[in-house]
Design a protein around this motif. Structure first.
Motif, PDB file in Angstrom:
ATOM      1  N   THR A  49       0.862  -1.182   0.000  1.00 38.99           N
ATOM      2  CA  THR A  49       0.000   0.000   0.000  1.00 38.99           C
ATOM      3  C   THR A  49       0.900   1.234   0.000  1.00 38.99           C
ATOM      4  O   THR A  49       1.737   1.401   0.884  1.00 38.99           O
ATOM      5  CB  THR A  49      -0.940   0.028   1.230  1.00 38.99           C
ATOM      6  OG1 THR A  49      -0.153   0.042   2.430  1.00 38.99           O
ATOM      7  CG2 THR A  49      -1.840  -1.187   1.258  1.00 38.99           C
ATOM      8  N   PHE A  50       0.723   2.094  -1.003  1.00 39.64           N
ATOM      9  CA  PHE A  50       1.553   3.287  -1.115  1.00 39.64           C
ATOM     10  C   PHE A  50       0.954   4.205  -2.178  1.00 39.64           C
ATOM     11  O   PHE A  50       0.068   3.804  -2.933  1.00 39.64           O
ATOM     12  CB  PHE A  50       3.000   2.922  -1.475  1.00 39.64           C
ATOM     13  CG  PHE A  50       3.135   2.015  -2.673  1.00 39.64           C
ATOM     14  CD1 PHE A  50       3.172   2.527  -3.960  1.00 39.64           C
ATOM     15  CD2 PHE A  50       3.214   0.635  -2.508  1.00 39.64           C
ATOM     16  CE1 PHE A  50       3.300   1.694  -5.067  1.00 39.64           C
ATOM     17  CE2 PHE A  50       3.328  -0.216  -3.612  1.00 39.64           C
ATOM     18  CZ  PHE A  50       3.378   0.314  -4.891  1.00 39.64           C
ATOM     19  N   GLY A  51       1.466   5.431  -2.229  1.00 37.93           N
ATOM     20  CA  GLY A  51       0.959   6.390  -3.196  1.00 37.93           C
ATOM     21  C   GLY A  51       2.032   7.140  -3.955  1.00 37.93           C
ATOM     22  O   GLY A  51       1.721   8.002  -4.777  1.00 37.93           O
ATOM     23  N   SER A  52       3.281   6.818  -3.684  1.00 43.13           N
ATOM     24  CA  SER A  52       4.384   7.514  -4.350  1.00 43.13           C
ATOM     25  C   SER A  52       5.597   6.589  -4.411  1.00 43.13           C
ATOM     26  O   SER A  52       5.604   5.511  -3.807  1.00 43.13           O
ATOM     27  CB  SER A  52       4.738   8.800  -3.592  1.00 43.13           C
ATOM     28  OG  SER A  52       5.162   8.498  -2.268  1.00 43.13           O
ATOM     29  N   ARG A  53       6.606   7.026  -5.179  1.00 47.37           N
ATOM     30  CA  ARG A  53       7.850   6.259  -5.330  1.00 47.37           C
ATOM     31  C   ARG A  53       7.536   4.804  -5.668  1.00 47.37           C
ATOM     32  O   ARG A  53       8.057   3.863  -5.066  1.00 47.37           O
ATOM     33  CB  ARG A  53       8.694   6.376  -4.070  1.00 47.37           C
ATOM     34  CG  ARG A  53       9.131   7.818  -3.807  1.00 47.37           C
ATOM     35  CD  ARG A  53       9.567   8.070  -2.378  1.00 47.37           C
ATOM     36  NE  ARG A  53      10.785   7.367  -2.022  1.00 47.37           N
ATOM     37  CZ  ARG A  53      11.337   7.408  -0.813  1.00 47.37           C
ATOM     38  NH1 ARG A  53      10.772   8.139   0.135  1.00 47.37           N
ATOM     39  NH2 ARG A  53      12.426   6.742  -0.553  1.00 47.37           N
ATOM     40  N   ALA A  54       6.655   4.638  -6.665  1.00 43.60           N
ATOM     41  CA  ALA A  54       6.112   3.318  -6.975  1.00 43.60           C
ATOM     42  C   ALA A  54       7.197   2.308  -7.323  1.00 43.60           C
ATOM     43  O   ALA A  54       7.154   1.154  -6.870  1.00 43.60           O
ATOM     44  CB  ALA A  54       5.105   3.429  -8.123  1.00 43.60           C
ATOM     45  N   GLY A  55       8.177   2.711  -8.121  1.00 37.53           N
ATOM     46  CA  GLY A  55       9.223   1.782  -8.498  1.00 37.53           C
ATOM     47  C   GLY A  55       9.972   1.239  -7.304  1.00 37.53           C
ATOM     48  O   GLY A  55      10.237   0.029  -7.194  1.00 37.53           O
ATOM     49  N   GLU A  56      10.311   2.134  -6.385  1.00 38.36           N
ATOM     50  CA  GLU A  56      11.042   1.747  -5.175  1.00 38.36           C
ATOM     51  C   GLU A  56      10.197   0.832  -4.295  1.00 38.36           C
ATOM     52  O   GLU A  56      10.689  -0.157  -3.739  1.00 38.36           O
ATOM     53  CB  GLU A  56      11.424   3.023  -4.423  1.00 38.36           C
ATOM     54  CG  GLU A  56      12.159   2.806  -3.133  1.00 38.36           C
ATOM     55  CD  GLU A  56      12.436   4.128  -2.420  1.00 38.36           C
ATOM     56  OE1 GLU A  56      12.490   4.126  -1.176  1.00 38.36           O
ATOM     57  OE2 GLU A  56      12.578   5.161  -3.120  1.00 38.36           O
ATOM     58  N   ARG A  57       8.900   1.154  -4.160  1.00 33.28           N
ATOM     59  CA  ARG A  57       8.009   0.336  -3.317  1.00 33.28           C
ATOM     60  C   ARG A  57       7.836  -1.069  -3.900  1.00 33.28           C
ATOM     61  O   ARG A  57       7.818  -2.061  -3.173  1.00 33.28           O
ATOM     62  CB  ARG A  57       6.642   0.992  -3.171  1.00 33.28           C
ATOM     63  CG  ARG A  57       6.638   2.447  -2.759  1.00 33.28           C
ATOM     64  CD  ARG A  57       7.306   2.725  -1.437  1.00 33.28           C
ATOM     65  NE  ARG A  57       7.059   4.095  -1.004  1.00 33.28           N
ATOM     66  CZ  ARG A  57       7.881   4.810  -0.258  1.00 33.28           C
ATOM     67  NH1 ARG A  57       9.018   4.289   0.162  1.00 33.28           N
ATOM     68  NH2 ARG A  57       7.574   6.043   0.098  1.00 33.28           N
ATOM     69  N   LEU A  58       7.697  -1.148  -5.218  1.00 38.90           N
ATOM     70  CA  LEU A  58       7.546  -2.460  -5.849  1.00 38.90           C
ATOM     71  C   LEU A  58       8.809  -3.296  -5.691  1.00 38.90           C
ATOM     72  O   LEU A  58       8.751  -4.524  -5.483  1.00 38.90           O
ATOM     73  CB  LEU A  58       7.199  -2.292  -7.323  1.00 38.90           C
ATOM     74  CG  LEU A  58       5.813  -1.715  -7.635  1.00 38.90           C
ATOM     75  CD1 LEU A  58       5.662  -1.460  -9.124  1.00 38.90           C
ATOM     76  CD2 LEU A  58       4.703  -2.643  -7.138  1.00 38.90           C
ATOM     77  N   GLU A  59       9.956  -2.652  -5.765  1.00 39.13           N
ATOM     78  CA  GLU A  59      11.214  -3.366  -5.569  1.00 39.13           C
ATOM     79  C   GLU A  59      11.310  -3.918  -4.147  1.00 39.13           C
ATOM     80  O   GLU A  59      11.752  -5.063  -3.944  1.00 39.13           O
ATOM     81  CB  GLU A  59      12.389  -2.418  -5.854  1.00 39.13           C
ATOM     82  CG  GLU A  59      13.761  -3.074  -5.757  1.00 39.13           C
ATOM     83  CD  GLU A  59      14.884  -2.104  -6.077  1.00 39.13           C
ATOM     84  OE1 GLU A  59      16.032  -2.405  -5.711  1.00 39.13           O
ATOM     85  OE2 GLU A  59      14.605  -1.054  -6.687  1.00 39.13           O
ATOM     86  N   PHE A  60      10.885  -3.121  -3.178  1.00 42.95           N
ATOM     87  CA  PHE A  60      10.862  -3.568  -1.782  1.00 42.95           C
ATOM     88  C   PHE A  60       9.974  -4.794  -1.647  1.00 42.95           C
ATOM     89  O   PHE A  60      10.322  -5.781  -0.976  1.00 42.95           O
ATOM     90  CB  PHE A  60      10.349  -2.422  -0.908  1.00 42.95           C
ATOM     91  CG  PHE A  60      10.394  -2.685   0.572  1.00 42.95           C
ATOM     92  CD1 PHE A  60      11.435  -2.208   1.350  1.00 42.95           C
ATOM     93  CD2 PHE A  60       9.378  -3.398   1.210  1.00 42.95           C
ATOM     94  CE1 PHE A  60      11.470  -2.431   2.728  1.00 42.95           C
ATOM     95  CE2 PHE A  60       9.412  -3.633   2.579  1.00 42.95           C
ATOM     96  CZ  PHE A  60      10.465  -3.149   3.340  1.00 42.95           C
ATOM     97  N   LEU A  61       8.802  -4.733  -2.279  1.00 41.80           N
ATOM     98  CA  LEU A  61       7.855  -5.844  -2.214  1.00 41.80           C
ATOM     99  C   LEU A  61       8.433  -7.092  -2.876  1.00 41.80           C
ATOM    100  O   LEU A  61       8.312  -8.213  -2.342  1.00 41.80           O
ATOM    101  CB  LEU A  61       6.539  -5.431  -2.878  1.00 41.80           C
ATOM    102  CG  LEU A  61       5.404  -6.455  -2.913  1.00 41.80           C
ATOM    103  CD1 LEU A  61       4.989  -6.855  -1.503  1.00 41.80           C
ATOM    104  CD2 LEU A  61       4.203  -5.887  -3.677  1.00 41.80           C
TER     105      LEU A  61
END
Length: 586
Positions: free
Chosen positions: A209-221
């Motif tokens: 769940t997030f609303g910004s820095r999508a690339g970074e969040r997906l990499e974390f996931l």
């Protein structure tokens, strides 16, 4: 019948890769006659799925009850999703957050102090089982595997931000599977720290769940889940508002750019919110991170589709992004057209304290009781006690706003937001305290707390016991109508309304159609159209209008009722051409 599964990199519908393009619509925040319109506009934006929470406390307002009437008819909502050719995601919690009262957990559950919160405590689990026993059959028969629209089912909700009780999560999984849930189960958590691991179990699909820095969040996931499709289960493209602040907005182009990053990465998405809707009645939640901050009535969320169901610049920006990756329907919804404008005067009113004094009282011999002692779990409560003399009256805490009266005369107001807990009473007499529950905390450790006056109640240091408390029952306005008298004539027909009171007026309409009620000159309270509680208004803002869903309006005469707590400078209100949710942050 169809199949839906989780592959090594994709969701699989009937064995073929399927990208989830979902939008959040909370059926319980939208008039049911408008569900089809909102769902269709999601499809027109290019979405293929609708996601919704399920609010336990709304479906079960009292123990051993489960309502599915009107705006709580989840089965009908899911059937309408299917009729529009779309899939569905169901997120039943039992905790949902959602800026909803108590995060969706029923307040009656916590009148037993031994009951746990979001844990494997047996009393809590037993109550959850009672809820799921009634809810799950509605979902089971509407799964894609049985010809329905439901493709995913969520376990709890962002649990890693709260706890890590694996036995609790396993109990929820076992309950769902035992009831016949055979579509994939998933969890959602913020991509920070250990939240994703703490909030899930092996075998459950993890989403972020997030609303910004999508690339970074997906990499974390991806680091925490090497296999399976990537998904943002809440793509925050807006935000909610609290009383006394500005109206939150996000830049349409910036949000669309983040969505493009998500889709370009091959991820699935659920746009939170696609259409926010309204916290009608007393359903808004609150946040408390040291300061209590109740959420406003509007849940517009600066979503692509507005609170009243119209497309925004963000809607069309998102549609353009989706069109770069997937086909979108050729038709688009129309922008808002002006609503009918008029001025309405209230002509009669009833003092709230006088009417409420005829309602049943609960007498408590010991310390000051919580509001829940009345068996009502939201709204207003009237505490009463006779005092022999005056002095400094203090409480452990006021939850959330208390107006004090001696023999009917106002002597002051205390508010939780300012940490106020004491008031000077000039003399003795009949003390009446009108307490407003402004919304239960929906996030964090204060979930499940009691409302009303929190003891000890001390008058010059001596504890006051033997209180009585009454629920202000607003489920019907009939007692107030029966007691209403014509308002006294003011100067040239002007003048205000004394509070607390319920005032009545009427207006004519050609038939159903959205309206926007503006209450300039009024201070704080709730407004009703034809007996329906539109929600709270407050001169603090930011919102300046209340949304009146079109289906509430009927041809001919309509009733307007205003519960004003403090007093107004006018007896008129206006229906205006468009909503006003307040100034944006610049």
């Amino acid at each position: 019948m169809h199949t839906f599964a989780i592959g090594s990199r994709d969701f699989l519908l009937d064995g073929q890769p399927f990208r989830i393009l979902s939008g959040a619509i909370h059926y319980f925040r939208v008039h049911p006659d408008l569900w089809t319109d909102r769902i269709r506009k999601a499809r027109q934006m290019g979405l293929n799925t609708i996601e919704t929470y399920v609010p336990w406390n709304a479906h079960s307002p009292a123990p051993d009850t489960f309502r599915t009437d009107g705006a709580l008819d989840l089965g009908r909502f899911l059937d309408l999703v299917a009729a529009e050719g779309m899939q569905a995601i169901v997120r039943p919690g039992p905790y949902i957050c959602a800026e909803w009262d108590n995060g969706g957990l029923p307040a009656w559950l916590f009148t037993d102090p031994s009951v746990g919160v979001r844990s494997s405590e047996p009393g809590y689990l037993a109550a959850v089982d009672g809820f799921m026993d009634r809810l799950l059959p509605i979902v089971v028969e509407r799964q894609v595997t049985r010809g329905g629209p439901v493709i995913l089912f969520q376990v709890e909700n962002e649990y890693g931000a709260y706890g890590s009780d694996k036995d609790y999560l396993q109990h929820l999984v076992d309950t769902a599977k035992r009831a016949g849930i055979d579509v994939p189960l998933f969890t959602c958590d913020q991509p920070f720290g250990t939240m994703i691991e703490d909030g899930s179990l092996p075998g459950l699909h993890k989403t972020g769940t997030f609303g910004s820095r999508a690339g970074e969040r997906l990499e974390f996931l991806r680091e925490r889940q090497p296999d399976g499709p990537l998904m943002c289960a809440e793509f925050w493209n807006g935000w909610f508002d609290n009383w006394g602040t500005h109206h939150h907005t996000t830049d349409a182009a910036a949000s669309a750019a983040e969505l493009d990053v998500l889709l370009s990465a091959g991820a699935s998405v659920n746009i939170y919110m696609f259409h926010g809707g309204t916290n009608f009645g007393f359903t808004n939640g609150a946040n408390d991170k040291g300061i209590y901050e109740p959420t406003i009535t509007s849940y517009d969320y600066d979503a692509p589709l507005t609170e009243d169901g119209h497309p925004t610049d963000k809607y069309f920006a998102f549609r353009d992004v989706i069109a770069r990756h997937f086909p979108v329907p050729p038709e688009t919804p129309a922008r808002r057209s002006p609503a009918p404008e008029s001025v309405v005067s209230v002509a009669a009113g009833a003092p709230l304290l006088d009417v409420t004094s005829t309602f049943p009282a609960v007498a408590v011999p010991g310390p000051v009781p919580p509001a829940e002692a009345t068996g009502q779990y939201s709204g207003f409560f009237l505490y009463e006690r006779r005092l022999r003399g005056g002095g400094v009256l203090s409480f452990g805490e006021v939850r959330d706003r208390a107006q004090f009266f001696l023999d009917g005369a106002p002597v002051g107001t205390l508010g939780r937001e300012h940490g106020e807990g004491s008031i000077v009473l000039p003399r003795g007499g009949l003390l009446q305290v009108l307490v407003e529950d402004q919304g239960r905390v929906n996030y964090g450790p204060r979930i499940g707390e009691a409302k009303g006056l929190v003891g000890p109640a001390l008058l010059d240091g001596t504890e006051l016991e033997e209180w009585s408390v009454r629920a202000v029952d607003l489920s019907s306005l009939d007692p107030f109508r029966a007691s209403a008298v014509e308002l006294p004539a003011g100067s040239s027909g002007r003048g205000g309304v004394a509070g607390p009171s319920v005032s009545f007026g009427s207006f004519e309409a050609d038939g159903p159609g959205d309206r926007y009620l503006r209450l300039d000159g009024w201070t704080k309270g709730n407004a009703f159209v034809n007996g329906f509680n539109l929600g709270r208004y407050w001169s603090r803002g930011p919102q300046r209008t209340l949304y009146v869903p079109g289906p509430l309006i009927r041809a001919g005469a309509n009733e307007l009722a205003i519960l004003e707590l403090q007093g107004s400078a006018t007896r008129t209100v206006r229906f205006v051409a468009a909503p006003d949710l307040g100034p944006d942050e610049k």
